[in-house]
Scaffold this motif. Structure first.
Motif, PDB file in Angstrom:
ATOM      1  N   ALA A 174      -6.975   8.534  -4.712  1.00 38.30           N
ATOM      2  CA  ALA A 174      -6.614   7.608  -5.802  1.00 38.30           C
ATOM      3  C   ALA A 174      -6.393   6.197  -5.280  1.00 38.30           C
ATOM      4  CB  ALA A 174      -5.360   8.114  -6.508  1.00 38.30           C
ATOM      5  N   ALA A 175      -5.771   6.089  -4.074  1.00 37.64           N
ATOM      6  CA  ALA A 175      -5.534   4.758  -3.497  1.00 37.64           C
ATOM      7  C   ALA A 175      -6.843   4.059  -3.177  1.00 37.64           C
ATOM      8  CB  ALA A 175      -4.657   4.894  -2.241  1.00 37.64           C
ATOM      9  N   LEU A 176      -7.781   4.834  -2.600  1.00 39.45           N
ATOM     10  CA  LEU A 176      -9.082   4.220  -2.284  1.00 39.45           C
ATOM     11  C   LEU A 176      -9.801   3.795  -3.564  1.00 39.45           C
ATOM     12  CD1 LEU A 176     -10.291   6.618   0.582  1.00 39.45           C
ATOM     13  CD2 LEU A 176      -9.282   4.322   0.792  1.00 39.45           C
ATOM     14  N   LEU A 184      -8.330   0.584  -4.796  1.00 46.34           N
ATOM     15  CA  LEU A 184      -8.808  -0.595  -4.048  1.00 46.34           C
ATOM     16  C   LEU A 184     -10.177  -1.048  -4.561  1.00 46.34           C
ATOM     17  CD1 LEU A 184      -7.737   0.352  -0.387  1.00 46.34           C
ATOM     18  CD2 LEU A 184      -6.773  -1.458  -1.841  1.00 46.34           C
ATOM     19  N   LEU A 185     -11.025  -0.053  -4.835  1.00 46.34           N
ATOM     20  CA  LEU A 185     -12.359  -0.419  -5.353  1.00 46.34           C
ATOM     21  C   LEU A 185     -12.243  -1.087  -6.727  1.00 46.34           C
ATOM     22  CD1 LEU A 185     -14.421   2.750  -4.315  1.00 46.34           C
ATOM     23  CD2 LEU A 185     -14.488   0.460  -3.292  1.00 46.34           C
ATOM     24  N   ASP A 186     -11.327  -0.579  -7.569  1.00 47.81           N
ATOM     25  CA  ASP A 186     -11.146  -1.197  -8.893  1.00 47.81           C
ATOM     26  C   ASP A 186     -10.643  -2.630  -8.766  1.00 47.81           C
ATOM     27  OD1 ASP A 186     -11.992   1.096 -10.144  1.00 47.81           O
ATOM     28  OD2 ASP A 186      -9.957   1.879 -10.476  1.00 47.81           O
ATOM     29  N   LYS A 246      -0.502  -2.729  -3.238  1.00 49.47           N
ATOM     30  CA  LYS A 246       0.093  -1.734  -4.137  1.00 49.47           C
ATOM     31  C   LYS A 246      -0.505  -0.334  -3.975  1.00 49.47           C
ATOM     32  CE  LYS A 246       1.586  -5.038  -7.634  1.00 49.47           C
ATOM     33  NZ  LYS A 246       1.464  -5.472  -9.044  1.00 49.47           N
ATOM     34  N   PRO A 247      -1.791  -0.101  -3.748  1.00 48.18           N
ATOM     35  CA  PRO A 247      -2.306   1.269  -3.561  1.00 48.18           C
ATOM     36  C   PRO A 247      -1.655   1.991  -2.387  1.00 48.18           C
ATOM     37  CG  PRO A 247      -4.094  -0.188  -4.086  1.00 48.18           C
ATOM     38  CD  PRO A 247      -2.905  -1.050  -3.885  1.00 48.18           C
ATOM     39  N   ALA A 248      -1.407   1.307  -1.278  1.00 50.83           N
ATOM     40  CA  ALA A 248      -0.755   1.943  -0.121  1.00 50.83           C
ATOM     41  C   ALA A 248       0.672   2.343  -0.480  1.00 50.83           C
ATOM     42  CB  ALA A 248      -0.774   0.998   1.059  1.00 50.83           C
ATOM     43  N   ILE A 303      -5.573   4.428   4.367  1.00 49.57           N
ATOM     44  CA  ILE A 303      -5.463   3.514   3.215  1.00 49.57           C
ATOM     45  C   ILE A 303      -5.236   2.079   3.685  1.00 49.57           C
ATOM     46  CG2 ILE A 303      -4.045   2.936   1.211  1.00 49.57           C
ATOM     47  CD1 ILE A 303      -3.548   5.960   0.867  1.00 49.57           C
ATOM     48  N   THR A 304      -4.413   1.898   4.733  1.00 53.81           N
ATOM     49  CA  THR A 304      -4.156   0.548   5.269  1.00 53.81           C
ATOM     50  C   THR A 304      -5.438  -0.068   5.795  1.00 53.81           C
ATOM     51  OG1 THR A 304      -1.899   1.161   5.840  1.00 53.81           O
ATOM     52  CG2 THR A 304      -2.846  -0.759   6.965  1.00 53.81           C
ATOM     53  N   GLU A 305      -6.209   0.738   6.520  1.00 53.73           N
ATOM     54  CA  GLU A 305      -7.488   0.220   7.041  1.00 53.73           C
ATOM     55  C   GLU A 305      -8.430  -0.138   5.896  1.00 53.73           C
ATOM     56  OE1 GLU A 305     -11.127   1.621  10.007  1.00 53.73           O
ATOM     57  OE2 GLU A 305      -9.376   2.919   9.722  1.00 53.73           O
TER      58      GLU A 305
END
Length: 649
Positions: A25-27, A30-32, A45-47, A63-65
C-alpha cells in the motif's frame, strides 16, 4: 513442561511481525503521489503509515528507499515540467516575434512571461538612450510605483546601470544592503517605494552592443539560481531580437514610404515637367506665329487660371488679362523695383501680397516683368511653369524689340529726311504712306525734352503716343511729327502724358501745322526755338507753340502774326467794345499811357474817376484779374501799340 511458544530464547530470536499488504500500500501511495504531482512533504506519509501498520524493518527500509527514488523522480519530473514551461514560453515568444506587429505588445508579453516563469513579484525592462547617455524604464509588469515606472539610470548607476555598462548579468538577494552597486538617491528611493529587495538583471544584446536590461525582482529577499539567470537571459535575447526586428521593420516601412513618396514625387514632377513643356511649346509656337503680348498673356492666364499682367522694362503695361474664366479681376498691378530685383537675383518668381512676380530676362538684360494674380498659393509645378513662361515672354519682347528697332530705324530715317528737306516731296509722301502716315493731312512738329529721363526712354514713351505719325531723334532731340491742326494744346497734352509716364517733367515745343512735307523742316526749326524759349522762361514741364508765348513768340517766329497776336491779347476787350459800344480798349490804353494813374486817366478820357475804376474792373473780369501784373501788362502794352499802328495804317 513448556511448549514451544513458552521458550524465552525462541521468543527473543524470532523475527518481527510483518504486514506485506502495508508495504504494498505504501508503494502504491508513492506512485499515486507521483501521478498527482504532490508536494515533497507528502512523500514522507506512506512510510509513516506503514510503520503505524506494523511494517517490519525490511519493509520500512524498502519503503524509505522507494520514497527517495520517488522524490528523485518528482524532482526530475518537476525539472522537465519547468523546462517544458520555459521552452513553451520561449516558443510563444518566438511565435510573437514571427508575427511581430506591435513592438510594445511583444515587449510587454516577454516581461510578463519573465515574471511568471521566475515567479517574481515584478518584472521590467529598461532601454539605453544613446543620446542622453543613460537607460530608461521601457516596460513594467507588476509595478505599482509611478516613480519606479518613470525611473532613469545613468550608465554604471545601480544594478541596472551596471548591467547596461558592463554587459554582464547581476543579481542581488537584497539590493538596499548590497555594497557592490553605486547607490543614488533617485534609484534607491524608487526601489524603496516599489518595495523591492531581490533583483536580477540581464543584458539585452545586439551583437556586442547592449541596448537595455531585462529584470526580475521580488519584494522579499531571495537567491536567484543559475537556471533562472539562463532563463531570463534567453528571454532577454528574444527581447533584443524583437527590438531589432521592430527597428528593421520600421526602417523597411520608412524606406518603403520614402520610396513610394519618391515615386509619387517623380510621377508628379514628370507630369509637371510634361505640362510645363507642353505649355512652353504652345507659347513658343504662339510667339513664332506672330502672336502679340495680349495673345501670350491670354494663353498664359488660361494655363495658370489666373490674371496676367505684362510690363516692359520701364514699367509700362503691355498686356493684362483675367484668363478664360473671367472671374479673376486684374487690378492695377504695380510691380515694384525691389520685387523685380529679387526675382532677377534669385532667378525665381517671388510673391508679394498675393501677387507673383517674375523678371523677364535676356541674359543679364531686363526686358520686363510678368505678374500673376489670383493664385496666392501657387504650387511648385505651376511656379515652374510661370517661370518658364517668362522665358517665352522674353522671346516675345526680343522679337517685338527687333521689329520695333527695324521700324524705328525706317521711321527715323524718314523723319530725318522730312525735317532736313532731303529728297523729293512726292517720294517722301510715298514712303510715309507705306508706313501708314498720310502727309496729305496737316501735321505739327513737336520737339521733346525730359529733365531727368534718358533719351531712349523718352523716345519709347513718345513713340507709343505717335499713332499715325512719326517718332525719332533729330539734332539730338526726340521729335514727333503728328497729325494735328492745334499744335499748342496738343503739346500741353503730350507734356502731361509723358510726364506722368516717365515720372519727370517733360517740356514740349510745337510748331505747325505744315500742309505738306515741304513745310515740316521750317516747323521743326520753329518748334526747337519754342522749346528753348519754354526752358529759358522757366516753363519746364509745359507744352506750347510760339503763338502761346505772347510777344516772345512774336519775336522768335519767322513769320510774325501781328494781327493774330493782337487778337489773342485784346480779343475779349475788342469784342466787348464792338458789341456794347464801350471804350474798354481806349481806357486800358490811356491807363498805361498815363503811368497807371487814375486821376490822369480820367482827365485824359474826360470821365469821372469812378467810371475809370468801373471800366478797369470790367477789363479784369474779361481778361483775368492778373492783367496788371508786370508780365501781362507788358503783353497788353505791346498789343495796344500794335493795335494803334494797325488802325493808323
Amino acid at each position: 513442561m513448556n511448549g514451544p511458544g513458552d521458550d524465552p530464547l525462541a521468543r527473543t530470536d524470532a523475527p518481527a511481525r510483518t504486514d506485506p499488504l502495508a508495504c504494498t500500500a505504501a508503494l502504491r501511495r508513492l506512485l499515486d503521489l507521483l501521478a498527482d504531482g504532490a508536494g515533497a512533504e507528502e512523500f514522507a506519509k506512506p512510510a509513516e503509515q506503514a510503520r503505524a501498520a506494523g511494517a517490519g524493518a525490511a519493509e520500512l527500509a524498502e519503503i524509505t528507499e522507494a520514497t527517495e527514488v520517488a522524490l528523485r523522480i518528482r524532482r526530475t519530473l518537476s525539472q522537465h515540467r519547468r523546462r517544458e514551461t520555459e521552452l513553451t514560453a520561449l516558443f510563444d515568444t518566438a511565435s510573437d516575434l514571427a508575427a511581430l506587429r506591435n513592438l510594445d505588445a511583444v515587449l510587454r508579453a516577454i516581461v510578463h512571461r519573465a515574471r511568471l516563469l521566475l515567479g517574481t513579484d515584478v518584472a521590467y525592462m529598461s532601454l539605453n538612450d544613446d543620446v542622453a547617455g543613460d537607460t530608461y524604464m521601457r516596460v513594467t509588469d507588476g509595478s505599482v510605483s509611478a516613480a519606479f515606472q518613470q525611473l532613469r539610470l545613468g550608465m554604471g548607476e545601480g544594478l541596472g546601470g551596471l548591467v547596461a555598462h558592463t554587459a554582464r548579468p547581476y543579481a542581488t538577494g537584497d539590493y538596499q544592503d548590497d555594497p557592490r552597486f553605486r547607490h543614488t538617491l533617485t534609484i534607491d528611493s524608487a526601489v524603496r517605494e516599489e518595495g523591492l529587495h531581490a533583483i536580477l538583471g540581464v543584458p539585452l544584446r545586439l551583437g556586442p552592443k547592449v541596448i537595455g536590461v531585462l529584470f526580475a525582482s521580488d519584494r522579499s529577499p531571495r537567491t536567484f539560481s543559475p537556471q533562472e539567470v539562463n532563463l531570463l537571459s534567453s528571454l532577454a535575447d528574444h527581447a533584443a531580437i524583437a527590438i531589432d526586428s521592430a527597428r528593421l521593420l520600421e526602417e523597411t516601412r520608412a524606406a518603403l514610404d520614402d520610396l513610394n513618396a519618391a515615386s509619387a514625387t517623380i510621377s508628379a514632377h514628370s507630369a509637371a515637367t510634361r505640362r510645363a513643356e507642353e505649355a512652353h511649346d504652345q507659347l513658343t509656337d504662339l510667339v513664332l506665329r506672330g502672336g502679340g503680348a495680349d495673345e501670350v498673356a491670354a494663353a498664359l492666364a488660361a494655363i495658370l487660371d489666373g490674371g496676367i499682367v505684362l510690363h516692359d522694362a520701364d514699367g509700362a503695361e503691355l498686356a493684362a488679362t483675367a484668363g478664360q474664366s473671367g472671374a479673376l479681376p486684374v487690378p492695377d498691378v504695380t510691380v515694384s523695383a525691389p520685387d523685380i530685383t529679387a526675382s532677377r537675383t534669385s532667378g525665381r518668381a517671388v510673391r508679394r501680397d498675393g501677387v507673383w512676380v517674375c523678371a523677364v530676362l535676356a541674359g543679364p538684360e531686363l526686358l520686363g516683368s510678368l505678374a500673376l494674380t489670383g493664385r496666392p498659393d501657387l504650387s511648385d509645378a505651376d511656379r515652374l511653369l510661370f517661370e518658364r513662361a517668362a522665358v517665352v515672354t522674353a522671346l516675345l519682347l526680343l522679337l517685338r524689340r527687333s521689329v520695333a528697332e527695324a521700324e524705328e530705324r525706317v521711321r527715323g530715317e524718314l523723319l530725318s529726311d522730312l525735317l532736313s528737306s532731303a529728297g523729293d516731296p512726292a517720294a517722301l509722301t510715298a514712303r510715309a504712306r507705306r508706313l501708314g502716315v498720310s502727309l496729305a493731312r496737316p501735321h505739327a512738329v513737336f520737339v521733346l525734352h525730359a529733365e531727368s529721363a534718358p533719351r531712349h526712354r523718352l523716345l519709347a514713351a513718345g513713340a507709343r503716343l505717335a499713332e499715325g505719325g512719326l517718332a525719332g531723334i533729330h539734332h539730338e532731340h526726340v521729335v514727333l511729327v503728328l497729325p494735328s491742326d492745334q499744335p499748342g494744346p496738343r503739346a500741353q497734352v503730350l507734356a502731361d502724358q509723358l510726364g506722368q509716364t516717365l515720372g519727370t517733367a517733360v517740356t514740349v515745343g510745337a510748331a505747325g501745322p505744315a500742309p505738306g512735307p515741304a513745310g515740316l523742316a521750317a516747323a521743326h526749326t520753329e518748334a526747337a526755338r519754342c522749346l528753348s524759349a519754354l526752358r529759358a522762361l522757366g516753363h519746364s514741364g509745359q507744352g506750347a507753340a510760339l503763338a502761346d508765348l505772347g510777344f516772345v513768340g512774336v519775336l522768335l517766329g519767322d513769320q510774325a502774326d501781328l494781327k493774330g497776336y493782337v487778337e489773342r491779347t485784346l480779343g475779349p476787350l475788342l469784342a466787348y467794345d464792338a458789341q456794347r459800344g464801350t471804350a474798354l480798349v481806349a481806357t486800358l490804353d490811356a491807363y498805361f499811357t498815363e503811368g497807371a494813374s487814375l486821376t490822369r486817366t480820367k482827365d485824359a478820357l474826360h470821365v469821372h474817376v469812378n467810371t475809370v475804376v468801373q471800366r478797369l474792373e470790367r477789363i479784369g473780369r474779361l481778361v483775368g484779374e492778373d492783367w496788371n501784373s508786370p508780365a501781362r501788362a507788358l503783353e497788353f502794352q505791346l498789343a495796344l501799340r500794335l493795335h494803334r499802328l494797325s488802325r493808323t495804317s
